[in-house]
Design a protein around this motif. Structure first.
Motif, mmCIF file in Angstrom:
data_model
loop_
_atom_site.group_PDB
_atom_site.id
_atom_site.type_symbol
_atom_site.label_atom_id
_atom_site.label_comp_id
_atom_site.label_asym_id
_atom_site.label_seq_id
_atom_site.Cartn_x
_atom_site.Cartn_y
_atom_site.Cartn_z
ATOM 1 N N ILE A 193 0.077 3.934 -15.911
ATOM 2 C CA ILE A 193 0.224 3.909 -14.481
ATOM 3 C C ILE A 193 0.411 5.184 -13.804
ATOM 4 O O ILE A 193 -0.313 5.969 -12.875
ATOM 5 N N MET A 212 -2.884 7.279 -14.163
ATOM 6 C CA MET A 212 -3.787 6.692 -13.316
ATOM 7 C C MET A 212 -3.501 7.476 -11.977
ATOM 8 O O MET A 212 -4.334 7.735 -10.921
ATOM 9 N N ARG A 213 -2.013 7.669 -11.493
ATOM 10 C CA ARG A 213 -1.748 8.224 -10.263
ATOM 11 C C ARG A 213 -2.267 9.719 -10.337
ATOM 12 O O ARG A 213 -2.339 10.258 -9.105
ATOM 13 N N PRO A 263 -6.049 -5.427 -18.613
ATOM 14 C CA PRO A 263 -6.024 -6.361 -17.531
ATOM 15 C C PRO A 263 -4.792 -6.099 -16.657
ATOM 16 O O PRO A 263 -4.955 -6.049 -15.495
ATOM 17 N N LEU A 264 -3.722 -5.556 -17.139
ATOM 18 C CA LEU A 264 -2.518 -5.165 -16.310
ATOM 19 C C LEU A 264 -2.919 -4.098 -15.429
ATOM 20 O O LEU A 264 -2.643 -3.861 -14.374
ATOM 21 N N LEU A 305 -5.149 -4.789 -12.504
ATOM 22 C CA LEU A 305 -4.302 -5.561 -11.791
ATOM 23 C C LEU A 305 -3.360 -4.584 -10.717
ATOM 24 O O LEU A 305 -3.477 -4.550 -9.614
ATOM 25 N N VAL A 306 -3.027 -3.573 -11.515
ATOM 26 C CA VAL A 306 -2.351 -2.269 -10.900
ATOM 27 C C VAL A 306 -3.547 -1.842 -9.741
ATOM 28 O O VAL A 306 -2.961 -1.315 -8.450
ATOM 29 N N GLN A 340 -5.704 -3.083 -8.250
ATOM 30 C CA GLN A 340 -5.932 -4.033 -7.116
ATOM 31 C C GLN A 340 -4.689 -4.032 -6.250
ATOM 32 O O GLN A 340 -4.907 -4.217 -5.062
ATOM 33 N N LEU A 341 -3.528 -4.012 -6.906
ATOM 34 C CA LEU A 341 -2.227 -3.830 -6.142
ATOM 35 C C LEU A 341 -2.264 -2.987 -5.180
ATOM 36 O O LEU A 341 -1.604 -2.812 -4.151
ATOM 37 N N GLU A 342 -2.823 -1.719 -5.615
ATOM 38 C CA GLU A 342 -2.622 -0.622 -4.897
ATOM 39 C C GLU A 342 -3.723 -0.482 -3.640
ATOM 40 O O GLU A 342 -3.646 0.407 -2.796
ATOM 41 N N THR A 343 -4.540 -1.293 -3.699
ATOM 42 C CA THR A 343 -5.553 -1.354 -2.511
ATOM 43 C C THR A 343 -5.007 -2.532 -1.369
ATOM 44 O O THR A 343 -5.550 -2.442 -0.481
ATOM 45 N N LEU A 344 -3.761 -2.836 -1.761
ATOM 46 C CA LEU A 344 -3.195 -3.792 -0.730
ATOM 47 C C LEU A 344 -2.964 -3.065 0.564
ATOM 48 O O LEU A 344 -2.560 -1.819 0.416
ATOM 49 N N PRO A 345 -2.829 -3.727 1.903
ATOM 50 C CA PRO A 345 -2.820 -3.186 3.050
ATOM 51 C C PRO A 345 -1.350 -2.379 2.889
ATOM 52 O O PRO A 345 -0.388 -2.822 2.626
ATOM 53 N N LYS A 346 -1.127 -1.087 3.442
ATOM 54 C CA LYS A 346 0.305 -0.631 3.685
ATOM 55 C C LYS A 346 0.658 -0.782 5.240
ATOM 56 O O LYS A 346 0.211 0.051 6.027
ATOM 57 N N PRO A 347 1.014 -1.833 5.679
ATOM 58 C CA PRO A 347 1.448 -2.128 6.972
ATOM 59 C C PRO A 347 2.357 -1.334 7.611
ATOM 60 O O PRO A 347 3.195 -1.017 7.082
#
Lengths: 298, 189
Positions: free
Chosen positions: A13, A16-17, A38-39, A42-43, A45-52
């Motif tokens: 991780i 990747m950062r 796969p993990l 998933l990471v 994908q998680l990092e594309t979640l919106p940062k509200p």
């Protein structure tokens, strides 16, 4: 073993950062690739979640509430006013930012901004264009707009002189490129100089300064025309001669005007009166004309 | 990788905290406005509505400022603990666990950001799966992948060892992955 894979996952991780791809990260740990891939996907994908982000109104409301509570606790208003000021500043920001954050308005702002940037860039680039260039009409339009947005008569007259000079430069550029004399530009050059005199409504005391400038431009134009005359096509030479003659007449007329310190007027004017004694309308009309032979008679 | 904004520098935060503990209202204002976004994101992924997230965030700020003079140890560990307790209270009061559909406003936000429909659904499912994790797994995932903290920083915030955080992270990601696979099987089946 379980502890190891947790550490490997964490290392991947971090890598990747720092910009590494999943494949590159897993290359070092190929025996765990099947479990880690796969993990790591998933990471991603998680990092594309919106940062509200919270609304600025909510932050300012919280700050106001905290300020009020502290003021009650301290029995004073100083704390409240300081924290409230921070909240008010946020609110002021929010009203502007919220408008721009609105996707439709942001879109409109972007389009207008882009349009202005393109227009400004095109206008700047078009400054060196000559007739026949795609940007030349824009250059003329820019000049017109500039002229319309100028309200001071003295500056308007100065602009006319600038335009006259530009036409001369364009005429030279066209002549150098094609070897042909653009008589339209020649005529426009002389017309602009004529209009410069007509636009000139400067006070009598500064009129002689403008007359000197005009005289200088006129002399320069005559000089240039005389230089290019031998190279022009014989069929166009007559027009050049006429233009040189016109410049000559204008020059003479300007010198007379300057020598007589605004008291000598072109033929047909009422030379018995000094400008101060004449009605204002008449003063203007007298200054609006060149002397005889100073204009195209065709 | 797109990550959330990082904190104030440590020394800046320490200075502000010292001033806030001496009742400096300006420092309190700065700390609050800085903390608000951070706490908001932490709460947002654990509750269902924007309004709830804002209310809870305001309450956390309020409690932080109220008891800032008695604060000791890691500041972030302290505020995230307050936030976590408040979230638990929130659910206890409502007696609702967070497996409800995400609020519509999140979907609109994501559309505004120009995401594709398929990505949108994936994110929606991911967010729902996130809420099925244990409390500490959710905390680690949000702090790591939404806030962008490193494992050591999270360990400091949660008062755990780095190894413990890595273990939670591994279990959380595995559980999320299994949730996804189960969903895919159900969807395709």
């Amino acid at each position: 073993m379980e502890q190891d894979i947790e550490l490997l996952l964490d290392n991947c991780i971090s890598e990747m950062r720092n910009g590494k791809s999943i494949d590159k990260c897993l290359a070092k740990y190929s025996q765990y690739a099947g479990q880690l891939r796969p993990l790591l996907q998933l990471v991603q994908q998680l990092e594309t979640l919106p940062k509200p982000e919270p609304s600025l109104e909510a932050i300012s409301a919280a700050l106001i509430e905290i300020g009020r509570e502290r003021a009650i606790q301290q029995g004073g208003t100083a704390a409240f006013s300081k924290i409230s000021n921070a909240a008010l500043n946020l609110k002021k920001r929010s009203s502007i930012f919220n408008k721009i954050r609105n996707p439709k308005l942001a879109w409109v702002f972007s389009i207008v901004f882009l349009f202005l940037v393109v227009l400004f860039s095109a206008a700047t680039i078009s400054a060196n264009s000559v007739p026949g260039d795609i940007l030349y009409p824009l250059k003329l339009a820019t000049e017109k707009v500039k002229f319309l947005l100028t309200f001071n008569s003295e500056k308007k007259a100065e602009l006319r002189l600038t335009f006259s000079d530009k036409r001369l430069q364009e005429m030279i550029a066209v002549f150098q490129q094609s070897g042909k004399l653009d008589t339209t530009l020649l005529k426009e050059m002389l017309d602009e100089a004529k209009l410069a005199l007509e636009e000139n409504k400067t006070p009598i005391d500064t009129a002689s300064i403008f007359a000197a400038k005009l005289s200088h431009v006129n002399a320069y134009q005559k000089d240039v025309l005389e230089k290019i005359r031998p190279q022009v096509n014989p069929s166009s030479r007559q027009i050049v001669d006429e233009a040189i003659n016109m410049c000559d007449m204008r020059g003479r007329w300007m010198r007379e005007m300057m020598n007589e310190n605004d008291e000598v007027y072109p033929e047909g004017s009422d030379s018995m009166h000094s400008p101060q004694q004449m009605p204002r309308s008449k003063q203007k009309s007298n200054r609006k004309q060149w002397g005889p032979g100073c204009d195209w008679d065709r | 990788m797109k990550l959330a904004k990082k904190d104030l520098r440590d020394e800046e935060l320490l200075q502000l905290l010292d001033r806030a503990k001496l009742n400096d209202s300006k420092a309190i204002g700065i700390i609050c406005s800085h903390l608000y976004s951070k706490i908001y994101r932490f709460i947002y992924y654990r509750v269902n509505a924007v309004e709830d997230a804002e209310d809870l965030t305001s309450e956390v700020c309020f409690r932080v400022i109220k008891s800032i003079q008695s604060q000791k140890g890691s500041f972030y560990a302290w505020i995230f603990r307050i936030a976590s307790n408040l979230i638990n209270d929130h659910y206890r009061r409502r007696s609702v666990r967070s497996n409800v559909e995400p609020a519509g406003d999140l979907i609109e936000e994501m559309i505004d950001e120009g995401n594709k429909q398929s990505e949108l659904l994936e994110q929606k499912e991911l967010r729902q799966s996130l809420k099925k994790l244990t409390e500490e797994q959710q905390e680690v995932i949000v702090l790591k992948f939404i806030e962008g903290y490193e494992t050591d920083e999270i360990a400091d915030m949660l008062g755990k060892s780095s190894g413990a955080v890595r273990a939670i992270q591994f279990r959380a990601l595995t559980a999320l992955r299994n949730n996804f696979i189960t969903k895919e099987v159900y969807t395709k089946g």
